[in-house]
Design an enzyme around this catalytic site. Sequence first.
Site, PDB file in Angstrom:
ATOM      1  N   HIS A   1     -38.974 106.159 -39.469  1.00 23.93           N
ATOM      2  CA  HIS A   1     -39.216 104.712 -39.360  1.00 23.93           C
ATOM      3  C   HIS A   1     -39.739 104.328 -37.977  1.00 23.93           C
ATOM      4  O   HIS A   1     -39.623 103.185 -37.554  1.00 23.93           O
ATOM      5  CB  HIS A   1     -37.971 103.901 -39.713  1.00 23.93           C
ATOM      6  CG  HIS A   1     -37.799 103.709 -41.182  1.00 23.93           C
ATOM      7  ND1 HIS A   1     -37.118 102.653 -41.731  1.00 23.93           N
ATOM      8  CD2 HIS A   1     -38.247 104.433 -42.241  1.00 23.93           C
ATOM      9  CE1 HIS A   1     -37.134 102.746 -43.050  1.00 23.93           C
ATOM     10  NE2 HIS A   1     -37.819 103.820 -43.384  1.00 23.93           N
TER      11      HIS A   1
ATOM     12  N   GLU B   1     -39.615 100.507 -52.538  1.00 19.90           N
ATOM     13  CA  GLU B   1     -38.424 101.234 -52.079  1.00 19.90           C
ATOM     14  C   GLU B   1     -37.966 100.747 -50.720  1.00 19.90           C
ATOM     15  O   GLU B   1     -36.760 100.682 -50.454  1.00 19.90           O
ATOM     16  CB  GLU B   1     -38.715 102.738 -52.030  1.00 19.90           C
ATOM     17  CG  GLU B   1     -37.495 103.617 -51.810  1.00 19.90           C
ATOM     18  CD  GLU B   1     -37.109 103.779 -50.346  1.00 19.90           C
ATOM     19  OE1 GLU B   1     -35.954 104.191 -50.079  1.00 19.90           O
ATOM     20  OE2 GLU B   1     -37.950 103.507 -49.464  1.00 19.90           O
ATOM     21  N   GLU B   2     -38.897 100.386 -49.848  1.00 16.51           N
ATOM     22  CA  GLU B   2     -38.535 100.018 -48.478  1.00 16.51           C
ATOM     23  C   GLU B   2     -37.742  98.713 -48.407  1.00 16.51           C
ATOM     24  O   GLU B   2     -37.122  98.427 -47.377  1.00 16.51           O
ATOM     25  CB  GLU B   2     -39.788  99.912 -47.603  1.00 16.51           C
ATOM     26  CG  GLU B   2     -40.500 101.237 -47.346  1.00 16.51           C
ATOM     27  CD  GLU B   2     -39.688 102.232 -46.529  1.00 16.51           C
ATOM     28  OE1 GLU B   2     -38.568 101.897 -46.107  1.00 16.51           O
ATOM     29  OE2 GLU B   2     -40.177 103.354 -46.309  1.00 16.51           O
TER      30      GLU B   2
ATOM     31  N   ASP C   1     -43.175 108.524 -44.349  1.00 15.56           N
ATOM     32  CA  ASP C   1     -42.223 107.975 -45.307  1.00 15.56           C
ATOM     33  C   ASP C   1     -42.932 106.859 -46.070  1.00 15.56           C
ATOM     34  O   ASP C   1     -43.147 105.789 -45.508  1.00 15.56           O
ATOM     35  CB  ASP C   1     -40.999 107.459 -44.549  1.00 15.56           C
ATOM     36  CG  ASP C   1     -40.035 106.661 -45.385  1.00 15.56           C
ATOM     37  OD1 ASP C   1     -40.121 106.738 -46.615  1.00 15.56           O
ATOM     38  OD2 ASP C   1     -39.195 105.952 -44.794  1.00 15.56           O
TER      39      ASP C   1
ATOM     40  N   ASP D   1     -38.222 112.149 -50.543  1.00 15.22           N
ATOM     41  CA  ASP D   1     -38.346 111.189 -49.445  1.00 15.22           C
ATOM     42  C   ASP D   1     -38.152 111.940 -48.133  1.00 15.22           C
ATOM     43  O   ASP D   1     -38.007 113.164 -48.118  1.00 15.22           O
ATOM     44  CB  ASP D   1     -37.323 110.061 -49.606  1.00 15.22           C
ATOM     45  CG  ASP D   1     -37.853 108.718 -49.118  1.00 15.22           C
ATOM     46  OD1 ASP D   1     -38.591 108.714 -48.108  1.00 15.22           O
ATOM     47  OD2 ASP D   1     -37.519 107.687 -49.718  1.00 15.22           O
TER      48      ASP D   1
ATOM     49  N   HIS E   1     -42.222 107.095 -53.410  1.00 13.22           N
ATOM     50  CA  HIS E   1     -42.659 105.694 -53.313  1.00 13.22           C
ATOM     51  C   HIS E   1     -43.920 105.550 -52.480  1.00 13.22           C
ATOM     52  O   HIS E   1     -44.082 106.204 -51.451  1.00 13.22           O
ATOM     53  CB  HIS E   1     -41.540 104.785 -52.797  1.00 13.22           C
ATOM     54  CG  HIS E   1     -41.091 105.024 -51.384  1.00 13.22           C
ATOM     55  ND1 HIS E   1     -41.669 104.386 -50.308  1.00 13.22           N
ATOM     56  CD2 HIS E   1     -40.108 105.795 -50.864  1.00 13.22           C
ATOM     57  CE1 HIS E   1     -41.061 104.756 -49.193  1.00 13.22           C
ATOM     58  NE2 HIS E   1     -40.113 105.621 -49.502  1.00 13.22           N
TER      59      HIS E   1
END
Length: 369
Positions: A323, A222-223, A188, A243, A71
């Site tokens: 994250h 995606e997030e 990410d 990922d 993504h």
Amino acid sequence: MHVTIDEAYLLEQLKALLAIDSPTGYTDEVVLHCSRELERLGLRPELTRRGAIRAVRQGSRRAGARAIVSHVDTLGAQVKAIKENGRLELVPIGHWSARFAEGARVTIYGTQGIHRGTILPLKASGHTFNDEVDALPVGWPYVEVRIDAITRTAEQTLKLGIEVGDIVAIDTGWEFLDNGFINSRHLDDKAGVAISLAAIEALERAGAHTPVDTHWLFTIAEEVGVGASSIVTADIASMLTIDNGTTAPGQNSSEFGVTIAMADQTGPFDFHLTRKLVELCKENDISYQKDVFRYYRSDSASALEAGHDIRTALVTFGVDASHGYERIHKHALTSVAQLVAAFAVSQVKIGRDANEISGPEGFTHLPQR
């Protein structure tokens, strides 16, 4: 067939991707970048209305195709309110802690202009608040954006062309070290996108033949949980998601080699597809480890929840502080790219998967006592 990954190309693409702001909802430019690169590599990208990308590399057969997905969207924020002091209240895009937002440099994509700024805690001056700085709770209500422009009132900020709902992109602050470590926000999943491009480049350079078509997918949401929900076609029988893994206490992920996810919060990944990945690692001398993620979902989950009856697996590059302000080693990125390329050229073992529905003949078996 052994396919060699060009590590320099992978890292070059990662740097280019990190230079493009692409929080969920603001992905057009990174979509165009990826499309141009896919065309340069010889593939024909197809874009959905909102910009998810599909590029099919033809194999010996169309039915029972494989998909490999990453993504392009990242975490970010939006303007929740314009405060009386001219600063901005935020809400996050995606799930991430305001603890990692404090001190971040940002770009505010205003309705009528682009501005720079910094996310600060409400009590930011040590000379003024002393110990109260440390006592302030962590959370999005306790931070604000200081805009790098002359504004001390809500009215002045509005005149800058900034409005509620405007996108706020978080700077990556990337640093590539000579010892192979890479520090950056948004690894990410920009590292996953770079891995996909590097695998495609390697397959094209080698002139590799694949037993079935390979659908290279790049999703844009995606997030926020949407991911691959609307880009999977009926010819696809299995999907490999790329990922990040999580290197943290209690986890088995690593910043080196491949981390194969056995399950996430949505449940176990496909037994047969996951076992195949392990076998490919062994056959190709790719170092690997397995892990289970408790607070994690990916493009695989969104595809299954949308009703697609496909086998799914998740292969990851283990990042530290996922994250947050993330770190990875290039060894993991190259290792995952090697596995992805090996998967693309590997033989199909479950022939009946070419059909959406068929009888029990040829159905798979599982070990039993």
